[in-house]
Enzyme design. Structure first.
Site, PDB file in Angstrom:
ATOM      1  N   MET A 183      96.681 -17.999 -13.486  1.00 31.12           N
ATOM      2  CA  MET A 183      98.281 -17.932 -13.367  1.00 31.12           C
ATOM      3  C   MET A 183      98.981 -19.222 -13.755  1.00 31.12           C
ATOM      4  O   MET A 183     100.012 -18.882 -13.069  1.00 31.12           O
ATOM      5  CB  MET A 183      98.298 -17.502 -11.631  1.00 31.12           C
ATOM      6  CG  MET A 183      97.043 -16.516 -11.320  1.00 31.12           C
ATOM      7  SD  MET A 183      97.044 -15.532 -10.816  1.00 31.12           S
ATOM      8  CE  MET A 183      97.631 -16.225  -8.803  1.00 31.12           C
ATOM      9  N   GLY A 184      98.466 -20.393 -14.149  1.00 32.95           N
ATOM     10  CA  GLY A 184      99.169 -21.512 -15.341  1.00 32.95           C
ATOM     11  C   GLY A 184      99.664 -21.896 -13.091  1.00 32.95           C
ATOM     12  O   GLY A 184      99.008 -22.104 -12.188  1.00 32.95           O
ATOM     13  N   HIS A 219      92.680 -27.358 -11.956  1.00 34.87           N
ATOM     14  CA  HIS A 219      91.948 -25.970 -13.604  1.00 34.87           C
ATOM     15  C   HIS A 219      92.353 -26.718 -14.133  1.00 34.87           C
ATOM     16  O   HIS A 219      90.677 -26.414 -15.403  1.00 34.87           O
ATOM     17  CB  HIS A 219      93.638 -25.257 -13.681  1.00 34.87           C
ATOM     18  CG  HIS A 219      94.691 -24.397 -13.287  1.00 34.87           C
ATOM     19  ND1 HIS A 219      95.612 -24.993 -11.817  1.00 34.87           N
ATOM     20  CD2 HIS A 219      94.153 -23.333 -12.786  1.00 34.87           C
ATOM     21  CE1 HIS A 219      95.574 -24.280 -11.538  1.00 34.87           C
ATOM     22  NE2 HIS A 219      94.860 -22.976 -11.447  1.00 34.87           N
ATOM     23  N   LEU A 265      99.581 -24.989 -13.421  1.00 33.68           N
ATOM     24  CA  LEU A 265      98.333 -25.790 -13.447  1.00 33.68           C
ATOM     25  C   LEU A 265      98.005 -27.279 -12.883  1.00 33.68           C
ATOM     26  O   LEU A 265      99.334 -27.787 -12.174  1.00 33.68           O
ATOM     27  CB  LEU A 265      98.058 -25.714 -15.377  1.00 33.68           C
ATOM     28  CG  LEU A 265      97.730 -24.935 -16.033  1.00 33.68           C
ATOM     29  CD1 LEU A 265      98.059 -25.134 -17.303  1.00 33.68           C
ATOM     30  CD2 LEU A 265      97.003 -23.802 -15.091  1.00 33.68           C
ATOM     31  N   HIS A 266      96.932 -27.469 -12.440  1.00 27.59           N
ATOM     32  CA  HIS A 266      96.966 -29.096 -11.107  1.00 27.59           C
ATOM     33  C   HIS A 266      95.434 -29.169 -12.014  1.00 27.59           C
ATOM     34  O   HIS A 266      94.859 -28.808 -13.058  1.00 27.59           O
ATOM     35  CB  HIS A 266      96.616 -28.664 -10.275  1.00 27.59           C
ATOM     36  CG  HIS A 266      95.784 -28.372  -9.316  1.00 27.59           C
ATOM     37  ND1 HIS A 266      94.896 -27.709  -9.495  1.00 27.59           N
ATOM     38  CD2 HIS A 266      96.584 -26.511  -9.111  1.00 27.59           C
ATOM     39  CE1 HIS A 266      94.248 -26.309  -8.983  1.00 27.59           C
ATOM     40  NE2 HIS A 266      95.179 -26.019  -8.809  1.00 27.59           N
ATOM     41  N   ARG A 275      99.289 -23.327  -4.225  1.00 29.81           N
ATOM     42  CA  ARG A 275      99.583 -22.803  -3.315  1.00 29.81           C
ATOM     43  C   ARG A 275     100.227 -23.781  -2.709  1.00 29.81           C
ATOM     44  O   ARG A 275     100.910 -23.918  -1.429  1.00 29.81           O
ATOM     45  CB  ARG A 275      99.207 -21.684  -1.991  1.00 29.81           C
ATOM     46  CG  ARG A 275      99.264 -20.824  -3.271  1.00 29.81           C
ATOM     47  CD  ARG A 275      99.008 -19.353  -2.157  1.00 29.81           C
ATOM     48  NE  ARG A 275      99.028 -17.310  -2.519  1.00 29.81           N
ATOM     49  CZ  ARG A 275      98.586 -17.263  -3.541  1.00 29.81           C
ATOM     50  NH1 ARG A 275      96.931 -17.872  -3.773  1.00 29.81           N
ATOM     51  NH2 ARG A 275      98.805 -16.337  -3.579  1.00 29.81           N
ATOM     52  N   SER A 322      95.462 -26.081  -4.887  1.00 30.44           N
ATOM     53  CA  SER A 322      96.022 -25.296  -4.778  1.00 30.44           C
ATOM     54  C   SER A 322      97.062 -25.179  -5.223  1.00 30.44           C
ATOM     55  O   SER A 322      98.136 -26.239  -4.487  1.00 30.44           O
ATOM     56  CB  SER A 322      95.209 -24.308  -3.858  1.00 30.44           C
ATOM     57  OG  SER A 322      96.116 -23.686  -3.423  1.00 30.44           O
ATOM     58  N   GLY A 365      86.402 -21.826 -10.210  1.00 27.48           N
ATOM     59  CA  GLY A 365      86.730 -22.667  -8.930  1.00 27.48           C
ATOM     60  C   GLY A 365      85.683 -22.469  -7.796  1.00 27.48           C
ATOM     61  O   GLY A 365      85.688 -20.995  -8.122  1.00 27.48           O
ATOM     62  N   GLN A 366      84.962 -23.117  -7.412  1.00 30.36           N
ATOM     63  CA  GLN A 366      83.833 -23.017  -6.510  1.00 30.36           C
ATOM     64  C   GLN A 366      85.333 -22.281  -5.349  1.00 30.36           C
ATOM     65  O   GLN A 366      84.904 -21.907  -4.090  1.00 30.36           O
ATOM     66  CB  GLN A 366      83.477 -23.562  -6.510  1.00 30.36           C
ATOM     67  CG  GLN A 366      81.935 -23.096  -6.758  1.00 30.36           C
ATOM     68  CD  GLN A 366      80.616 -24.972  -7.008  1.00 30.36           C
ATOM     69  OE1 GLN A 366      81.300 -25.943  -7.324  1.00 30.36           O
ATOM     70  NE2 GLN A 366      79.732 -24.468  -6.895  1.00 30.36           N
TER      71      GLN A 366
END
Ligand code: PAF
Length: 271
Positions: free
Chosen positions: A21-22, A28, A24-25, A178, A176, A138-139
């Site tokens: 969902m963009g 990702h 990015l970190h 968030r 994350s 991702g886990q």
């Protein structure tokens, strides 16, 4: 996107898809790196999927960094970036939704009604567009991973679901998008999730197998943090998300930000 993917497949090239969902970190980018290692062509999708957000959730303020995302993906050498619009994905009259019953009905599925229906629907559509041999998740979003594995198996989608380990900050906080919502005090408090998982993992290694006591370690560690409020702490089977097994899962509110994390207690806690 589908025409490009069809052409690649006609040339016998393997295709890896990283749905995002963009914003990015490094988490990702670890998926992108795995996809680039294992496939001849790599597609990254960027789509903030409105139907996986509930009323009152953070769709409107979900972090967006389109230019930075493009620069990171170009630098990583991906072959295509797929950025559909909401109208592309859900044109007027589109009414089909995909439901994965069972796994999607507990924990995140209860806390976020409709969330996994939105995820399963968009993932099925992204698979139809990019025609991947492999797709990377991702886990950290362990229940989403289980839902997507079930979806791919149940609908015979012919896509191998590859799970990549959670990437953490030095103090243990799982990366994350968030995390960007946290202020300085909340950022410090957020480390209680990984602390709880580490303490439960150490207890498991010492031989603790009582689910009630493992849950209590998770709960007590979160409750000791004044800025945190526990949504759930459970130990579940990673494939079915029923109680039992060895996957410790947590959802915690730090101020207004809801964070999730998990760790398989059978594995040594990293760091
Ligand atoms: O994990 C995410 O970023 C999203 O849920 C996904 C898999 C890209 C579907 O919108």
């Amino acid at each position: 996107m589908r025409d490009i993917a069809l052409a690649w497949r006609a040339d016998g090239l393997t295709v890896g898809l990283v749905p995002t969902m963009g914003a990015l970190h490094a988490g990702h980018m670890s998926l992108v790196e795995a996809a680039c290692r294992e496939n001849e062509r790599v597609v990254v999708s960027i789509f903030v999927n409105p139907i996986q957000f509930g009323a009152g959730e953070d769709l409107g303020r979900y972090p967006r960094s389109p230019e930075r995302d493009l620069a990171m993906l170009r630098e990583a050498g991906v072959d295509a970036i797929y950025k559909p619009s909401v109208a592309d994905m859900y044109p007027p009259g589109a009414g089909t939704r995909v439901n994965v019953h069972g796994i999607a009905d507990s924990l995140e599925g209860v806390a976020r009604p409709g969330h996994f229906e939105g995820v399963a629907t968009v993932v099925a559509k992204l698979f139809a567009a990019a025609l991947p041999d492999r797709a990377y998740f991702g886990q950290k979003d362990a229940q989403q991973l289980a839902v997507v594995k079930r979806l791919a198996a149940d609908l015979d989608l012919g896509v191998e679901i590859r799970a990549c380990p959670t990437v953490r900050e030095a103090d243990g906080l799982a990366l994350s998008s968030r995390n960007a919502y946290l202020d300085a005090a909340e950022r410090q408090a957020a480390v209680c999730l990984s602390r709880a998982l580490r303490l439960a993992s150490e207890a498991y290694r010492r031989g603790e197998r009582d689910l009630g006591r493992l849950r209590a370690i998770l709960r007590n560690t979160i409750e000791a943090e004044p800025l945190a409020s526990l949504d759930y702490a459970e130990v579940v089977d990673p494939a079915t998300f029923t109680r039992g097994g060895s996957l410790a899962v947590l959802a915690v509110r730090i101020g207004k930000t809801r964070l999730i994390d998990n760790h398989d207690l059978k594995l040594t806690y990293p760091g």
